[in-house]
Design a protein around this motif. Sequence first.
Motif, PDB file in Angstrom:
ATOM      1  N   PHE A 188      -9.989 -18.078 -32.682  1.00 23.35           N
ATOM      2  CA  PHE A 188      -9.641 -17.844 -34.082  1.00 23.35           C
ATOM      3  C   PHE A 188      -8.308 -18.496 -34.455  1.00 23.35           C
ATOM      4  N   ASP A 189      -8.168 -18.653 -35.741  1.00 23.10           N
ATOM      5  CA  ASP A 189      -6.927 -19.169 -36.305  1.00 23.10           C
ATOM      6  C   ASP A 189      -6.103 -17.959 -36.744  1.00 23.10           C
ATOM      7  N   GLY A 190      -4.918 -17.807 -36.200  1.00 25.38           N
ATOM      8  CA  GLY A 190      -4.083 -16.667 -36.578  1.00 25.38           C
ATOM      9  C   GLY A 190      -3.236 -16.215 -35.409  1.00 25.38           C
ATOM     10  N   VAL A 191      -2.376 -15.263 -35.691  1.00 22.01           N
ATOM     11  CA  VAL A 191      -1.463 -14.750 -34.663  1.00 22.01           C
ATOM     12  C   VAL A 191      -1.926 -13.366 -34.273  1.00 22.01           C
ATOM     13  N   ARG A 192      -1.919 -13.082 -32.982  1.00 22.61           N
ATOM     14  CA  ARG A 192      -2.291 -11.744 -32.531  1.00 22.61           C
ATOM     15  C   ARG A 192      -1.059 -11.062 -31.943  1.00 22.61           C
ATOM     16  N   HIS A 193      -0.803  -9.856 -32.428  1.00 18.06           N
ATOM     17  CA  HIS A 193       0.253  -9.041 -31.824  1.00 18.06           C
ATOM     18  C   HIS A 193      -0.426  -7.947 -31.023  1.00 18.06           C
ATOM     19  N   ASP A 194       0.069  -7.718 -29.831  1.00 21.79           N
ATOM     20  CA  ASP A 194      -0.511  -6.685 -28.971  1.00 21.79           C
ATOM     21  C   ASP A 194       0.237  -5.375 -29.212  1.00 21.79           C
ATOM     22  N   ALA A 195      -0.343  -4.531 -30.063  1.00 18.98           N
ATOM     23  CA  ALA A 195       0.328  -3.256 -30.353  1.00 18.98           C
ATOM     24  C   ALA A 195      -0.205  -2.145 -29.454  1.00 18.98           C
ATOM     25  N   GLY A 196      -0.903  -2.524 -28.389  1.00 18.07           N
ATOM     26  CA  GLY A 196      -1.558  -1.534 -27.538  1.00 18.07           C
ATOM     27  C   GLY A 196      -0.768  -1.142 -26.299  1.00 18.07           C
ATOM     28  N   THR A 197       0.387  -1.751 -26.107  1.00 18.98           N
ATOM     29  CA  THR A 197       1.246  -1.340 -24.991  1.00 18.98           C
ATOM     30  C   THR A 197       2.639  -1.107 -25.569  1.00 18.98           C
ATOM     31  N   ARG A 198       3.447  -0.365 -24.834  1.00 16.40           N
ATOM     32  CA  ARG A 198       4.783  -0.041 -25.347  1.00 16.40           C
ATOM     33  C   ARG A 198       5.600  -1.304 -25.631  1.00 16.40           C
ATOM     34  N   ILE A 199       5.583  -2.230 -24.655  1.00 19.98           N
ATOM     35  CA  ILE A 199       6.399  -3.437 -24.832  1.00 19.98           C
ATOM     36  C   ILE A 199       5.777  -4.334 -25.915  1.00 19.98           C
ATOM     37  N   GLY A 200       4.441  -4.391 -25.947  1.00 19.20           N
ATOM     38  CA  GLY A 200       3.763  -5.195 -26.972  1.00 19.20           C
ATOM     39  C   GLY A 200       4.082  -4.657 -28.355  1.00 19.20           C
ATOM     40  N   TRP A 201       4.067  -3.350 -28.475  1.00 18.23           N
ATOM     41  CA  TRP A 201       4.342  -2.697 -29.765  1.00 18.23           C
ATOM     42  C   TRP A 201       5.781  -2.965 -30.211  1.00 18.23           C
ATOM     43  N   LEU A 202       6.725  -2.889 -29.237  1.00 14.87           N
ATOM     44  CA  LEU A 202       8.125  -3.177 -29.583  1.00 14.87           C
ATOM     45  C   LEU A 202       8.270  -4.623 -30.066  1.00 14.87           C
ATOM     46  N   LYS A 203       7.633  -5.548 -29.314  1.00 15.24           N
ATOM     47  CA  LYS A 203       7.719  -6.974 -29.701  1.00 15.24           C
ATOM     48  C   LYS A 203       7.078  -7.189 -31.065  1.00 15.24           C
ATOM     49  N   ALA A 204       5.933  -6.532 -31.289  1.00 16.58           N
ATOM     50  CA  ALA A 204       5.233  -6.699 -32.574  1.00 16.58           C
ATOM     51  C   ALA A 204       6.113  -6.211 -33.721  1.00 16.58           C
ATOM     52  N   ASN A 205       6.804  -5.087 -33.505  1.00 21.98           N
ATOM     53  CA  ASN A 205       7.697  -4.574 -34.548  1.00 21.98           C
ATOM     54  C   ASN A 205       8.793  -5.585 -34.874  1.00 21.98           C
ATOM     55  N   ILE A 206       9.369  -6.179 -33.820  1.00 22.27           N
ATOM     56  CA  ILE A 206      10.455  -7.146 -34.057  1.00 22.27           C
ATOM     57  C   ILE A 206       9.912  -8.380 -34.786  1.00 22.27           C
ATOM     58  N   ALA A 207       8.801  -8.931 -34.234  1.00 20.73           N
ATOM     59  CA  ALA A 207       8.246 -10.158 -34.829  1.00 20.73           C
ATOM     60  C   ALA A 207       7.845  -9.919 -36.283  1.00 20.73           C
TER      61      ALA A 207
END
Length: 284
Positions: free
Chosen positions: A243-262
């Motif tokens: 797919f065309d697009g960005v995926r944020h991994d909000a399913g793990t603690r670190i992924g969720w933190l990174k997604a919030n920042i991004a």
Amino acid sequence: MLPAAGFGTRFLPATKAIPKEVLPLVDRPIIQYAVEEAVASGIEQIIIVISTGRSAIEDHFDSAPTLERWLEDRGDIEMLRQIRRISETGTIAFVHQKEQLGLGHAVLMAKDLVGDEPFAVLLSDDVMLNPGGTPVTQQLIDQYTAHRGSTIALQRVDPSEVSRYGIVQPIHQEGRLVEIRDLVEKPAVGEAPSDLAVLGRYVLSPKIFDLLESTSRGAGGEIQLTDAITALMVEQPVFGYQFDGVRHDAGTRIGWLKANIAMALESDDADEVRAYIRSLDLRD
Ligand code: G1P
């Protein structure tokens, strides 16, 4: 359909009393992004599979007359509009999964409501953004329509991360479309057939329900959607789509933190967030 009945084990203890799907990402619960994506993809009927104690998800999408009146009295019309929009999003039905037997089992809970039509599965942990472009679910629907076959979202992952995902064995690729021979749920590093991972969007033929009914427990002792899709391949074409697009991994603690920042760096608060990050001492 959106499965939201898990224990949220990767977020414990934060998710002891609240479902991970209502943890906030910048300014709204994680699950709202997937619901908005479905609606933006032309989907009008949404099914959310929940379990006991997950009523915060139902409450989020319900109307909130007292809050609405309070916002109206204060003249906060912009927030009132936002709050009303949430409960006016499509038609949302809630289905209960009584036992947490896996993703495949959660999908099966929607069988009667879906009926004999193709349908989309959105895992809200995977937040898919494609600002200004075609929503990821819409991209899969377009492929389903063009090729008359179930289509699943794919993205390359680092080879060290394959054991977190369903991984496909591709036969042939043309542009973004991938013909698939096989699909393995969470293979060991070094045993994966490729680095093309299934990410949380699927547009599936209703035939999947018959196959889910006869799917036995697989990886992790759970009834896996991946195994039913592998069985589907024997009967019908199944495609992958990078797919065309960005995926944020909000399913793990670190992924969720990174997604919030991004995502905060793309929000109205971006300047302040950027200034704050710059002010931090980032030396080891
Ligand atoms: C699920 C699927 C897996 C897929 C992943 C995408 O795993 O079983 O095939 O790659 O979602 O996020 P889970 O994250 O629920 O363990």
